[in-house]
Write a protein that holds these residues in place. Structure first.
Motif, short mmCIF file in Angstrom:
data_model
loop_
_atom_site.label_atom_id
_atom_site.label_comp_id
_atom_site.label_asym_id
_atom_site.label_seq_id
_atom_site.Cartn_x
_atom_site.Cartn_y
_atom_site.Cartn_z
N ASN A 145 1.14 -1.47 -0.12
CA ASN A 145 0.21 0.14 -0.28
C ASN A 145 0.78 1.21 0.34
OD1 ASN A 145 -3.07 -1.10 -0.03
ND2 ASN A 145 -2.26 -1.69 1.73
N LEU A 146 1.68 1.27 0.68
CA LEU A 146 2.84 2.19 1.00
C LEU A 146 3.52 3.03 -0.69
CD1 LEU A 146 4.18 2.34 4.14
CD2 LEU A 146 3.02 3.66 3.45
N ALA A 147 4.24 2.38 -1.01
CA ALA A 147 4.81 1.50 -2.55
C ALA A 147 3.39 1.99 -3.11
CB ALA A 147 5.38 0.08 -3.10
N PHE A 148 2.05 1.52 -3.22
CA PHE A 148 1.65 2.38 -4.82
C PHE A 148 1.31 3.72 -4.57
CE2 PHE A 148 -2.29 2.89 -5.81
CZ PHE A 148 -2.66 2.16 -7.54
N VAL A 149 1.04 3.89 -3.12
CA VAL A 149 0.38 5.43 -3.17
C VAL A 149 1.95 5.77 -3.30
CG1 VAL A 149 0.50 7.83 -0.56
CG2 VAL A 149 -1.18 4.57 -0.88
N GLY A 150 2.94 6.18 -2.64
CA GLY A 150 4.18 6.92 -3.47
C GLY A 150 4.41 6.22 -5.11
N LEU A 151 4.15 5.26 -5.45
CA LEU A 151 4.25 5.60 -6.70
C LEU A 151 2.78 5.93 -7.91
CD1 LEU A 151 6.39 2.22 -7.20
CD2 LEU A 151 7.55 4.29 -7.75
N SER A 152 1.61 6.52 -7.10
CA SER A 152 0.52 6.67 -8.14
C SER A 152 1.32 7.36 -9.19
CB SER A 152 -0.55 6.14 -7.39
OG SER A 152 -0.25 8.09 -6.19
N GLY A 153 1.45 8.86 -8.66
CA GLY A 153 2.29 9.80 -9.23
C GLY A 153 2.96 9.41 -10.57
N ARG A 154 3.58 8.42 -10.74
CA ARG A 154 4.61 8.38 -10.94
C ARG A 154 3.48 7.29 -12.12
NH1 ARG A 154 8.54 11.40 -11.43
NH2 ARG A 154 9.61 11.01 -9.83
N LEU A 155 2.47 6.26 -11.57
CA LEU A 155 2.54 5.38 -12.75
C LEU A 155 0.91 6.20 -13.43
CD1 LEU A 155 1.59 3.46 -10.49
CD2 LEU A 155 2.60 2.41 -11.75
N ALA A 156 0.48 7.01 -12.93
CA ALA A 156 0.02 8.00 -13.81
C ALA A 156 0.52 8.74 -14.80
CB ALA A 156 -1.18 9.33 -12.93
N GLN A 157 1.14 9.19 -13.95
CA GLN A 157 2.45 9.80 -15.77
C GLN A 157 3.13 8.77 -16.44
OE1 GLN A 157 5.77 11.29 -13.82
NE2 GLN A 157 6.08 13.84 -14.92
N TRP A 158 3.32 8.01 -16.81
CA TRP A 158 4.06 6.80 -17.35
C TRP A 158 3.13 6.05 -17.84
CZ3 TRP A 158 6.78 3.51 -12.64
CH2 TRP A 158 7.61 4.57 -12.33
N PHE A 159 1.55 6.13 -17.64
CA PHE A 159 0.41 5.82 -18.62
C PHE A 159 -0.18 7.21 -18.86
CE2 PHE A 159 1.36 1.70 -15.78
CZ PHE A 159 2.30 1.06 -16.73
N SER A 160 0.73 7.50 -19.05
CA SER A 160 -0.23 8.97 -19.15
C SER A 160 -2.28 8.81 -18.67
CB SER A 160 -0.41 8.71 -20.82
OG SER A 160 0.82 8.69 -21.50
N LEU A 161 -2.68 8.82 -17.81
CA LEU A 161 -3.18 8.38 -17.27
C LEU A 161 -4.04 10.17 -17.03
CD1 LEU A 161 -3.31 5.96 -14.77
CD2 LEU A 161 -3.85 5.73 -16.97
N GLU A 162 -5.70 9.64 -16.83
CA GLU A 162 -6.18 11.32 -16.13
C GLU A 162 -5.58 11.80 -15.09
OE1 GLU A 162 -10.09 12.10 -17.95
OE2 GLU A 162 -8.97 11.21 -20.26
N ALA A 163 -6.47 10.63 -14.24
CA ALA A 163 -5.58 10.50 -12.76
C ALA A 163 -5.40 9.69 -12.06
CB ALA A 163 -7.39 10.33 -12.05
N PRO A 202 -4.52 5.85 -10.32
CA PRO A 202 -5.14 5.20 -9.88
C PRO A 202 -5.11 4.74 -8.89
CG PRO A 202 -2.48 4.15 -10.22
CD PRO A 202 -2.55 6.30 -10.29
N SER A 203 -6.62 4.81 -8.69
CA SER A 203 -7.54 4.20 -7.22
C SER A 203 -6.79 3.50 -6.42
CB SER A 203 -8.39 3.49 -7.40
OG SER A 203 -9.42 3.57 -6.15
N VAL A 204 -6.78 3.96 -4.67
CA VAL A 204 -6.10 2.89 -4.23
C VAL A 204 -6.98 1.44 -3.32
CG1 VAL A 204 -4.72 4.90 -2.58
CG2 VAL A 204 -6.76 3.87 -2.10
N TRP A 205 -8.01 1.51 -3.90
CA TRP A 205 -8.42 0.21 -3.96
C TRP A 205 -7.84 -0.62 -5.04
CZ3 TRP A 205 -11.55 -0.39 -0.56
CH2 TRP A 205 -12.90 0.08 -0.39
N ILE A 206 -7.45 -0.44 -5.36
CA ILE A 206 -6.14 -1.33 -6.80
C ILE A 206 -4.64 -2.19 -4.96
CG2 ILE A 206 -4.78 -1.66 -8.53
CD1 ILE A 206 -6.19 0.25 -9.87
N SER A 207 -4.52 -1.22 -4.96
CA SER A 207 -3.70 -1.39 -4.10
C SER A 207 -3.71 -2.09 -2.81
CB SER A 207 -2.13 -0.34 -3.66
OG SER A 207 -3.27 0.38 -2.42
N PHE A 208 -5.06 -2.19 -2.64
CA PHE A 208 -5.91 -2.99 -1.53
C PHE A 208 -6.40 -4.13 -1.14
CE2 PHE A 208 -9.68 -4.19 0.66
CZ PHE A 208 -9.23 -3.68 2.26
#
Length: 102
Positions: A62-80, A82-88
């Motif tokens: 969960n901590l890694a996902f929260v820390g990387l979620s901004g980068r994931l949005a940037q890498w995959f060109s997401l508009e927002a 990703p939801s923390v439900w994915i890491s849960f």
């Protein structure tokens, strides 16, 4: 009293699951005492050991996902982000794997 903490729905569900697991493990231990066994973890473990290791892994995921979620949005060109439900869901699957096969 807890105004400083942001209690979002995923955070509340995560902690609620931990409380339910601890209560369930307590009842299970009283009904059927555990014995050590060897799984894929590099040591002999009891149910409580596997729960502890699984909860640590869940927290790290969960901590890694929260820390990387901004980068994931940037890498995959997401508009927002990703939801923390994915890491849960991912952390609960890893916890279930460790409890079952660890």
């Amino acid at each position: 009293m807890l105004d400083w903490m942001v209690w979002t729905t995923p955070v509340a569900v995560f902690f609620g699951c931990i409380v339910l697991m601890l209560a369930g493990m307590t009842v299970w231990e009283m009904k059927s005492p555990t014995t050590e066994r060897k799984g894929f973890l590099p040591m002999s473990t009891t149910r409580g050991d596997r729960l502890f290791v699984g909860l640590l892994l869940a927290a790290y995921i969960n901590l890694a996902f929260v820390g990387l979620s901004g980068r994931l949005a940037q890498w995959f060109s997401l508009e927002a982000e990703p939801s923390v439900w994915i890491s849960f869901v991912a952390s609960m699957l890893v916890l279930a794997l460790v409890m079952r096969k660890g």
